[in-house]
Design a protein around this motif. Structure first.
Motif, mmCIF file in Angstrom:
data_model
loop_
_atom_site.group_PDB
_atom_site.id
_atom_site.type_symbol
_atom_site.label_atom_id
_atom_site.label_comp_id
_atom_site.label_asym_id
_atom_site.label_seq_id
_atom_site.Cartn_x
_atom_site.Cartn_y
_atom_site.Cartn_z
ATOM 1 N N ASN A 42 -6.291 4.691 -1.519
ATOM 2 C CA ASN A 42 -4.941 4.257 -1.906
ATOM 3 C C ASN A 42 -4.891 3.967 -3.401
ATOM 4 O O ASN A 42 -5.913 3.845 -4.079
ATOM 5 N N GLU A 43 -3.680 3.856 -3.921
ATOM 6 C CA GLU A 43 -3.483 3.684 -5.355
ATOM 7 C C GLU A 43 -3.855 2.291 -5.841
ATOM 8 O O GLU A 43 -4.046 2.088 -7.040
ATOM 9 N N GLU A 69 0.815 -1.204 0.000
ATOM 10 C CA GLU A 69 0.000 0.000 0.000
ATOM 11 C C GLU A 69 0.853 1.260 0.000
ATOM 12 O O GLU A 69 0.422 2.297 -0.476
ATOM 13 N N THR A 70 2.051 1.188 0.547
ATOM 14 C CA THR A 70 2.927 2.356 0.496
ATOM 15 C C THR A 70 3.665 2.322 -0.829
ATOM 16 O O THR A 70 4.557 1.526 -1.042
#
Length: 522
Positions: free
Chosen positions: A93-94, A3-4
């Protein structure tokens, strides 16, 4: 994929970034029953990219426009003459594993298959990611954010730009702007130019001079194919206003540029109507800005917590014709007429009322043409630009006085139009070095207009105008950072636009401290 995600991967990944996340969270299946009804597969319809804009503390506008052939001569992007279903998603999130909003829209031919989704009920001061799907096609991912909650005074990084002529160079400055990771982008006009292609153009402009709706749609379509512009739109929410070239050079109210040669009345108003329609179709604007015939409601406010209020102005639609035949003129008494207006009476009242009710740390005018007085004719004669606020002196002076004698704590004017970087201190009156300072003005150069430029200093004009502190004739944009205690402006430039991929550097930086309308070199 964790997620980061590296922010640079998202910003610079382009189409590759879409491939990473397109299959996540079932978007490739969302709305399949709607897509099944299409007469034939449409292929890639997201050739014009995505955008967001109009952020509030709880909402945002998401935009796209479907086009199989972005430069189709009829301006309709090679799309069928019917509405096409579109699905959209908004995520925290992306990877789109934290979807907070999703829905369906119809993209129809009456609006050139554009989509304007107004999403509400969001968290203040929050970063989001969004994408669209139609049939089997999935758009690139866009990044956006909501404005902070009322009362918030956190920092804001904002970039502003203007004057992007496709034919006069590459849009590298838009890419460098995106790499600054702004929270917000202001575009202050001349997003596209009406002119047909010229022999000396760096890039070929398609279509004739824009007059009809199909012409304007085609021109916007060609601009939107530019990868650097698409990246800038996908990076942050935009707040936009037009200037003249989105319609025609130096038009004023209901009067075209060459009023003695060009038919006025119905002919020009039809052109204005077409330009406004295409502008709305291609920008992330709210439904409240949808044109009504040849009129559009474009002046409005954007509140960024309690840190800044952006007063976005329209200095074209309501202005009187330029004095003394336009251009830079000396001895033009007509410009001093107290009834002359660049804003119109209603917009001026709206702005001044906003000053008197302000609770912001910074009150910022996002507008089009040079606000501060600037004598462009060195020597005894005084030459002023009739298309700028100098051609409407009384109107300008009333607004400057209101800025300095109201609840405005820090007045700032942001400007485009002139294809040069400038910085100036706004005076309540001019002609005396000790005149009261009421604000500061930052003028951005062009993205490409004027081509590469040069390193001339224009020192004679600077000497003539001691309140003007900086000039640079290179292409670029301005990056700002607002905090409770100061505003910093970095004048970003690229050395050339005649070929792609120039690097960017900072030509100068200025700091304005809270309650001190003075430009300090950083």
């Amino acid at each position: 994929m964790p997620e980061t995600v590296n922010r640079r991967l998202f910003l610079l990944g382009g189409a590759g970034a879409v491939a990473v996340v397109a299959g996540a969270a079932g978007l490739t299946q969302a709305g399949a029953s709607q897509g099944a009804g299409l007469a034939q597969p449409l292929g890639d319809v997201f050739t014009l990219g995505v955008a967001s804009g109009e952020p509030t503390a709880t909402g945002i506008v998401l935009w796209t426009r479907l086009a199989r052939d972005p430069v189709a001569e009829n301006g309709l992007g090679g799309m069928p003459d019917r509405a096409v279903p579109v699905q959209w998603q908004l995520s925290k999130n992306e990877q789109f594993t934290k979807i907070v909003r999703a829905g369906n829209a119809l993209a129809g031919p009456d609006a050139a298959h554009s989509v304007h989704v107004e999403v509400e009920g969001l968290a203040p001061g929050t970063e989001y990611f969004y994408r669209f799907r139609s049939g089997k096609a999935v758009s690139r991912v866009g990044r956006t954010r909501t404005a902070p909650a009322p009362g918030a005074l956190g920092a804001l990084t904002m970039c502003f730009a203007s004057c992007a002529h496709y034919g006069e160079g590459y849009f590298t400055a838009y890419r460098r702007l995106a790499e600054d990771h702004p929270d917000l982008v202001l575009h202050l006009g001349d997003y596209q130019y009406e002119y047909a292609s010229k022999a000396k153009d760096v890039r070929k402009v398609l279509g004739p001079e824009t007059v009809e709706l199909a012409d304007y749609r085609l021109r916007h379509g060609q601009y939107k194919t530019d990868a650097d512009l698409q990246l800038a739109h996908a990076t942050a929410p935009w707040q936009v206003v037009f200037d003249d070239h989105e319609t025609e050079n130096n038009w004023a109210g209901e009067i075209p540029e060459a009023s003695s040669q060009t038919p006025q009345g119905p002919a020009f108003m039809a052109r204005r109507k077409a330009a406004f329609q295409a502008y709305y179709e291609n920008m992330p604007l709210r439904r409240s800005a949808k044109p009504r015939g040849s009129d559009i409601q474009l002046y409005r406010r954007l509140n960024w917590g309690s840190l800044a209020t952006f007063h976005m102005l329209d200095t074209r639609q309501y202005r009187d014709d330029q004095a003394c035949g336009d251009g830079v003129k000396a001895g033009c008494d007509e410009r001093l007429n107290p009834t002359r207006s660049i804003t119109g009476e209603r917009q001026e009242k709206w702005l001044v009322d906003g000053f008197h009710s302000s609770n912001a740390r910074w009150d910022v005018l996002g507008q089009q043409v040079f606000f501060s007085q600037i004598d462009l004719t060195p020597g005894a004669a005084e030459g002023y630009n009739m298309d700028a606020w100098d051609g409407y002196k009384a109107n300008r002076d009333r607004i400057a006085s209101a800025m300095g004698n109201s609840r405005v704590r820090n007045g700032v004017v942001l400007t485009g139009d002139v294809h040069r970087h400038w910085a100036a201190e706004i005076k309540e009156t001019y002609g005396s070095p000790d005149s009261k300072g009421v604000g500061t003005e930052f003028i951005t150069t062009s993205i490409t207009s004027g081509k590469d430029g040069d390193d001339g200093t224009n020192q004679a004009v600077l000497d003539e105008n001691p309140h003007v502190k900086f000039h640079k004739n290179r292409r670029g944009y301005v990056r700002t950072k607002f905090t409770a205690g100061e505003l910093r402006a970095d004048y970003r430039i690229v050395p050339y636009v005649s070929k792609p991929d120039a690097t960017a550097e900072t030509a100068a930086s200025f700091v304005v401290e809270d309650r001190d309308p003075t430009l300090h070199r950083a």
